[in-house]
Design a protein around this motif. Structure first.
Motif, PDB file in Angstrom:
ATOM      1  N   SER A 198      17.648 -23.159   1.487  1.00  0.00           N
ATOM      2  CA  SER A 198      17.456 -22.454   0.215  1.00  0.00           C
ATOM      3  C   SER A 198      15.980 -22.086   0.093  1.00  0.00           C
ATOM      4  O   SER A 198      15.098 -22.924   0.277  1.00  0.00           O
ATOM      5  CB  SER A 198      17.849 -23.352  -0.963  1.00  0.00           C
ATOM      6  N   MET A 199      15.723 -20.817  -0.201  1.00  0.00           N
ATOM      7  CA  MET A 199      14.340 -20.385  -0.427  1.00  0.00           C
ATOM      8  C   MET A 199      14.189 -19.940  -1.878  1.00  0.00           C
ATOM      9  O   MET A 199      13.364 -19.100  -2.189  1.00  0.00           O
ATOM     10  CB  MET A 199      13.977 -19.249   0.528  1.00  0.00           C
ATOM     11  N   ASP A 200      15.031 -20.478  -2.746  1.00  0.00           N
ATOM     12  CA  ASP A 200      14.902 -20.119  -4.155  1.00  0.00           C
ATOM     13  C   ASP A 200      13.884 -21.028  -4.812  1.00  0.00           C
ATOM     14  O   ASP A 200      13.625 -22.143  -4.378  1.00  0.00           O
ATOM     15  CB  ASP A 200      16.271 -20.186  -4.853  1.00  0.00           C
ATOM     16  N   ASN A 201      13.355 -20.485  -5.892  1.00  0.00           N
ATOM     17  CA  ASN A 201      12.262 -21.078  -6.633  1.00  0.00           C
ATOM     18  C   ASN A 201      12.700 -22.265  -7.471  1.00  0.00           C
ATOM     19  O   ASN A 201      12.738 -22.162  -8.689  1.00  0.00           O
ATOM     20  CB  ASN A 201      11.820 -19.985  -7.621  1.00  0.00           C
ATOM     21  N   MET A 202      13.091 -23.347  -6.893  1.00  0.00           N
ATOM     22  CA  MET A 202      13.443 -24.500  -7.725  1.00  0.00           C
ATOM     23  C   MET A 202      13.127 -25.781  -6.967  1.00  0.00           C
ATOM     24  O   MET A 202      13.174 -25.808  -5.737  1.00  0.00           O
ATOM     25  CB  MET A 202      14.927 -24.447  -8.123  1.00  0.00           C
ATOM     26  N   SER A 203      12.810 -26.823  -7.727  1.00  0.00           N
ATOM     27  CA  SER A 203      12.460 -28.092  -7.107  1.00  0.00           C
ATOM     28  C   SER A 203      13.624 -28.606  -6.277  1.00  0.00           C
ATOM     29  O   SER A 203      14.776 -28.504  -6.699  1.00  0.00           O
ATOM     30  CB  SER A 203      12.170 -29.140  -8.177  1.00  0.00           C
ATOM     31  N   HIS A 204      13.315 -29.161  -5.124  1.00  0.00           N
ATOM     32  CA  HIS A 204      14.303 -29.832  -4.278  1.00  0.00           C
ATOM     33  C   HIS A 204      15.490 -28.899  -4.007  1.00  0.00           C
ATOM     34  O   HIS A 204      16.652 -29.296  -4.079  1.00  0.00           O
ATOM     35  CB  HIS A 204      14.805 -31.127  -4.939  1.00  0.00           C
ATOM     36  N   ASN A 205      15.164 -27.648  -3.692  1.00  0.00           N
ATOM     37  CA  ASN A 205      16.210 -26.628  -3.574  1.00  0.00           C
ATOM     38  C   ASN A 205      17.264 -26.973  -2.515  1.00  0.00           C
ATOM     39  O   ASN A 205      18.449 -26.689  -2.691  1.00  0.00           O
ATOM     40  CB  ASN A 205      15.596 -25.230  -3.343  1.00  0.00           C
ATOM     41  N   GLY A 206      16.851 -27.622  -1.424  1.00  0.00           N
ATOM     42  CA  GLY A 206      17.804 -27.976  -0.369  1.00  0.00           C
ATOM     43  C   GLY A 206      18.869 -28.920  -0.893  1.00  0.00           C
ATOM     44  O   GLY A 206      20.064 -28.779  -0.594  1.00  0.00           O
ATOM     45  N   THR A 207      18.432 -29.883  -1.714  1.00  0.00           N
ATOM     46  CA  THR A 207      19.391 -30.864  -2.232  1.00  0.00           C
ATOM     47  C   THR A 207      20.364 -30.189  -3.194  1.00  0.00           C
ATOM     48  O   THR A 207      21.547 -30.529  -3.253  1.00  0.00           O
ATOM     49  CB  THR A 207      18.630 -32.022  -2.915  1.00  0.00           C
ATOM     50  N   LYS A 208      19.865 -29.210  -3.917  1.00  0.00           N
ATOM     51  CA  LYS A 208      20.739 -28.490  -4.844  1.00  0.00           C
ATOM     52  C   LYS A 208      21.851 -27.760  -4.067  1.00  0.00           C
ATOM     53  O   LYS A 208      23.016 -27.777  -4.460  1.00  0.00           O
ATOM     54  CB  LYS A 208      19.897 -27.495  -5.635  1.00  0.00           C
ATOM     55  N   LEU A 209      21.467 -27.179  -2.954  1.00  0.00           N
ATOM     56  CA  LEU A 209      22.459 -26.485  -2.124  1.00  0.00           C
ATOM     57  C   LEU A 209      23.432 -27.487  -1.499  1.00  0.00           C
ATOM     58  O   LEU A 209      24.654 -27.285  -1.495  1.00  0.00           O
ATOM     59  CB  LEU A 209      21.736 -25.656  -1.049  1.00  0.00           C
ATOM     60  N   LEU A 210      22.880 -28.599  -1.000  1.00  0.00           N
ATOM     61  CA  LEU A 210      23.730 -29.643  -0.419  1.00  0.00           C
ATOM     62  C   LEU A 210      24.767 -30.118  -1.441  1.00  0.00           C
ATOM     63  O   LEU A 210      25.958 -30.262  -1.128  1.00  0.00           O
ATOM     64  CB  LEU A 210      22.861 -30.819   0.053  1.00  0.00           C
ATOM     65  N   ASN A 211      24.308 -30.365  -2.684  1.00  0.00           N
ATOM     66  CA  ASN A 211      25.232 -30.870  -3.711  1.00  0.00           C
ATOM     67  C   ASN A 211      26.362 -29.882  -3.965  1.00  0.00           C
ATOM     68  O   ASN A 211      27.525 -30.280  -4.108  1.00  0.00           O
ATOM     69  CB  ASN A 211      24.488 -31.152  -5.022  1.00  0.00           C
ATOM     70  N   ALA A 212      26.013 -28.579  -4.016  1.00  0.00           N
ATOM     71  CA  ALA A 212      27.054 -27.569  -4.269  1.00  0.00           C
ATOM     72  C   ALA A 212      28.050 -27.543  -3.110  1.00  0.00           C
ATOM     73  O   ALA A 212      29.274 -27.540  -3.317  1.00  0.00           O
ATOM     74  CB  ALA A 212      26.405 -26.202  -4.456  1.00  0.00           C
ATOM     75  N   GLY A 229      36.902 -35.078   8.159  1.00  0.00           N
ATOM     76  CA  GLY A 229      35.602 -35.222   8.840  1.00  0.00           C
ATOM     77  C   GLY A 229      34.573 -34.190   8.386  1.00  0.00           C
ATOM     78  O   GLY A 229      33.369 -34.327   8.643  1.00  0.00           O
ATOM     79  N   PHE A 230      35.023 -33.157   7.664  1.00  0.00           N
ATOM     80  CA  PHE A 230      34.095 -32.090   7.261  1.00  0.00           C
ATOM     81  C   PHE A 230      33.022 -32.616   6.310  1.00  0.00           C
ATOM     82  O   PHE A 230      31.870 -32.184   6.353  1.00  0.00           O
ATOM     83  CB  PHE A 230      34.887 -30.944   6.609  1.00  0.00           C
ATOM     84  N   GLU A 231      33.396 -33.596   5.467  1.00  0.00           N
ATOM     85  CA  GLU A 231      32.407 -34.110   4.514  1.00  0.00           C
ATOM     86  C   GLU A 231      31.253 -34.786   5.261  1.00  0.00           C
ATOM     87  O   GLU A 231      30.077 -34.604   4.927  1.00  0.00           O
ATOM     88  CB  GLU A 231      33.066 -35.080   3.540  1.00  0.00           C
ATOM     89  N   ALA A 232      31.613 -35.540   6.310  1.00  0.00           N
ATOM     90  CA  ALA A 232      30.568 -36.206   7.094  1.00  0.00           C
ATOM     91  C   ALA A 232      29.711 -35.160   7.811  1.00  0.00           C
ATOM     92  O   ALA A 232      28.481 -35.294   7.911  1.00  0.00           O
ATOM     93  CB  ALA A 232      31.217 -37.150   8.108  1.00  0.00           C
ATOM     94  N   TYR A 233      30.348 -34.103   8.291  1.00  0.00           N
ATOM     95  CA  TYR A 233      29.621 -33.025   8.990  1.00  0.00           C
ATOM     96  C   TYR A 233      28.551 -32.415   8.079  1.00  0.00           C
ATOM     97  O   TYR A 233      27.391 -32.293   8.465  1.00  0.00           O
ATOM     98  CB  TYR A 233      30.645 -31.970   9.424  1.00  0.00           C
ATOM     99  N   VAL A 234      28.931 -32.069   6.825  1.00  0.00           N
ATOM    100  CA  VAL A 234      27.936 -31.429   5.956  1.00  0.00           C
ATOM    101  C   VAL A 234      26.938 -32.432   5.378  1.00  0.00           C
ATOM    102  O   VAL A 234      25.875 -32.029   4.895  1.00  0.00           O
ATOM    103  CB  VAL A 234      28.568 -30.588   4.805  1.00  0.00           C
ATOM    104  N   SER A 235      27.250 -33.711   5.429  1.00  0.00           N
ATOM    105  CA  SER A 235      26.326 -34.685   4.841  1.00  0.00           C
ATOM    106  C   SER A 235      25.388 -35.295   5.878  1.00  0.00           C
ATOM    107  O   SER A 235      24.515 -36.080   5.531  1.00  0.00           O
ATOM    108  CB  SER A 235      27.076 -35.850   4.188  1.00  0.00           C
ATOM    109  N   ASP A 236      25.584 -34.970   7.138  1.00  0.00           N
ATOM    110  CA  ASP A 236      24.757 -35.586   8.182  1.00  0.00           C
ATOM    111  C   ASP A 236      23.755 -34.565   8.714  1.00  0.00           C
ATOM    112  O   ASP A 236      24.144 -33.592   9.378  1.00  0.00           O
ATOM    113  CB  ASP A 236      25.685 -36.079   9.310  1.00  0.00           C
ATOM    114  N   PRO A 237      22.458 -34.772   8.432  1.00  0.00           N
ATOM    115  CA  PRO A 237      21.459 -33.773   8.844  1.00  0.00           C
ATOM    116  C   PRO A 237      21.368 -33.570  10.352  1.00  0.00           C
ATOM    117  O   PRO A 237      20.726 -32.625  10.808  1.00  0.00           O
ATOM    118  CB  PRO A 237      20.148 -34.315   8.276  1.00  0.00           C
TER     119      PRO A 237
END
Ligand SMILES: NC(=O)C1=CN([C@@H]2O[C@H](COP(=O)(O)OP(=O)(O)OC[C@H]3O[C@@H](n4cnc5c(N)ncnc54)[C@H](O)[C@@H]3O)[C@@H](O)[C@H]2O)C=CC1
Ligand SMILES: O=P(O)(O)OC[C@H]1O[C@](O)(CO)[C@@H](O)[C@@H]1O
Length: 537
Positions: A198-212, A229-237
């Motif tokens: 995420s390159m949007d103007n908000m604090s901790h933007n990556g986490t916001k995208l991850l949460n969505a 297994g998809f949940e583990a895939y998107v939650s594992d950096p």
């Protein structure tokens, strides 16, 4: 001169009119990207074209990459249909330097434009092909803060999101639903790693995208549509990473004066459009020269070499600090101070405000005297040098068509992060006294005065859009010039609102000061100017 591949073949005309042209073969880059796409960007708006696409253009010009960017638009398809397609993905970047020089560059690093819509079969199939391609390393986003939200203002899921939760990943209609569906294709084709930036103007933007993304994943798993297994895939950096980033480059909407200048060059197909979704796009973008893009270096499938174009890669803690430095101290609080007082004093250009001695002193003192003592220092960028550039070069740039009215939008959403953090830092530091703050409370009092909806001459003021306007403006709407305080009862609901300021200003010990300033600001016509004069020097 027409902006498309055919028009560009008349290189001489463009060069004679002093346009920088791409120094690479557009066809070759297009072919390479088609076969081995490594970067898709979601959000074909102005900041993408003015900043991000230009970074890649510079890298291509130097022969340090052989691929361009695929842009995907999942919200406002008119941008693609009516702008990118007719212009063969080309656009012109007009850099408006503070010394008055102007640089014009034909940007050709965007090689493919796609609509993110399952009903647009060709585009959707191509997106699936790209998302299942091992060469894909990064998907980046500039889709505004709203783009990441699955919920409406009352906290309920949006209707499109509910439909997607119930219907699964085949034909999603919500923005994040479409993204997660594409990610699921990647998962099903070998769990290939990827970074979503995420390159949007908000604090901790990556986490916001991850949460969505992970909220969607959970719902689809729960509803039996997709593999557990998809949940583990998107939650594992190690598989899908969501780096944080900080982006900074003032990019106003395409301006009529810039269009006129380009028209004089002989640039023919220059008309802009305002789409039905209210995006302002033109074949050109205008922006300042300064730019900062700092990204957490977390790319499980490798990444494009954007450092060659000036992007800084670092750790998460440093990105966080750079963001705080900019948003809490060195740029955005000063912008908001100029927005509020600029609207009250009838200004329509930020640069003109910087010639006003009281306004200039106001932001200098907020920045250097009240903000800098508690600034978060990210080390990689020096906060004092950053403020110097903001106040001496960027805001005063007379060629930038940026307005206090644009910055004044959504002020209620910005005050907490822009001033609340400094107030809290003064409250906790033993060597500082929060009651010594003078000008930050004056800006807050100025906002309450702004909410009355009259400028300093008593003329009606068009208030910029703000989701809390209807909640807060009624507290002060009936106050007239000359009314005597105390205004405690009227202001208390605003000043004690911790959602707005991230702290109760009375608990902080500055609520009463704001009330006193407010009384002075409403004392008569012209009182805004007089109050500024009294307190800024
Ligand atoms: N313009 C600027 O000076 C800067 C902008 N940014 C960031 O970039 C974002 C976009 O700015 P611009 O490109 O200048 O704006 P723009 O108005 O030119 O483009 C907005 C983009 O966001 C998309 N979008 C709008 N609402 C959406 C929604 N609800 N869901 C999904 N996509 C949506 C639009 O389709 C378009 O692609 C800003 O909100 C900000 O976070 C960051 C730094 C500077
Ligand atoms: O006050 P806003 O609406 O966040 O906008 C502030 C401006 O400053 C910036 O933060 C500079 O990068 C841009 O996002 C925007 O042009």
């Amino acid at each position: 001169m027409k902006l498309n591949l055919k028009g560009l073949s008349d290189e001489k005309a463009w060069r004679d009119a002093l346009y920088n042209l791409p120094k690479f073969s557009i066809e070759k880059v297009k072919g390479n990207t088609k076969a081995y796409p490594n970067w898709v960007h979601f959000g074909a708006g102005n900041i993408f074209r003015a900043f991000i696409a230009n970074v890649q253009q510079n890298i291509l010009n130097e022969g340090k990459s052989d691929r361009g960017i695929v842009v995907a638009e999942g919200f406002d398809y008119e941008i693609i249909e009516n702008m990118n397609k007719p212009h063969d993905n080309l656009s012109v970047l007009v850099t408006l330097r503070a010394n008055g020089s102007i640089e014009k560059t034909v940007i050709a690093s965007i090689v493919e434009s796609l609509i993110v819509d399952t009903y647009s079969k060709e585009s959707w199939c191509r997106l699936k092909e790209i998302f299942t391609s091992p060469s894909l390393q990064m998907v980046s986003f500039t889709i505004t803060e709203k783009g990441y939200s699955l919920k409406d203002g009352r906290g309920g899921f949006l209707p499109a999101v509910i439909d997607d939760f119930n219907n699964g990943p085949q034909n999603p209609v919500s923005y994040i639903g479409k993204l997660v569906s594409l990610l699921y294709e990647r998962y099903m084709n070998g769990k290939i790693p990827l970074a979503l930036v995420s390159m949007d103007n908000m604090s901790h933007n990556g986490t916001k995208l991850l949460n969505a993304v992970s909220s969607f994943a959970k719902q689809w798993i729960e509803n039996g549509f997709i593999d557990n297994g998809f949940e583990a895939y998107v939650s594992d950096p190690k598989f899908v990473a969501f780096p944080w980033s900080m982006i900074d480059k003032i990019t106003p909407r395409p301006d009529p004066s810039v269009r006129e200048m380009l028209q004089k060059d002989g640039f023919e197909d220059i008309d802009d459009i305002v789409t039905s979704k209210n995006t302002y796009v033109a074949p050109f973008v205008n922006a300042e020269e300064s730019e900062y893009l700092v990204i957490e270096d977390l790319f499980p499938n490798g990444r494009p070499n954007l450092e060659e174009g000036g992007v800084i890669f670092t750790d998460r803690e440093t990105v966080d600090k750079v963001e705080k430095m900019k948003v809490c101290t060195c740029l955005n609080p000063l912008h908001t101070a100029l927005a509020i007082y600029g609207c009250l004093l009838g200004y329509t250009l930020i640069s003109k405000e910087m010639k006003d001695p009281e306004l200039r002193t106001l932001v200098e003192k907020i920045g250097y005297e009240e903000g800098l003592p508690v600034v978060v220092n990210p080390i990689i960028i020096d906060p004092k040098e950053f403020i110097d550039e903001v106040l001496q070069v960027r805001f005063p740039n007379p060629f930038m068509p940026d307005t206090p009215q644009r910055i004044a939008s959504d002020t209620s959403q910005k005050l907490g992060i822009r001033f609340g953090e400094t107030i809290k830092a003064y409250m906790t530091r033993e060597d500082l006294n929060v009651t010594d703050l003078k000008l930050i409370p004056l800006v807050i009092a100025g906002w309450c005065r702004y909410l009355i909806g009259l400028d300093d001459n008593g003329e009606k003021l068009e208030l910029s859009p703000d989701p809390l306007l209807e909640e807060v403006a009624p507290y002060v709407r009936d106050i007239s010039f000359g009314d005597k305080g105390p205004f405690h009862d009227k202001l208390k609901p605003i000043l004690s609102n911790t959602t707005i300021f991230s702290v109760n200003l009375y608990d902080a010990g500055i609520g009463e000061k704001v009330e006193i300033y407010f009384e002075e600001l409403v004392s008569k016509k012209g009182a805004v100017r007089d109050t500024l004069k009294k307190y800024v020097y």
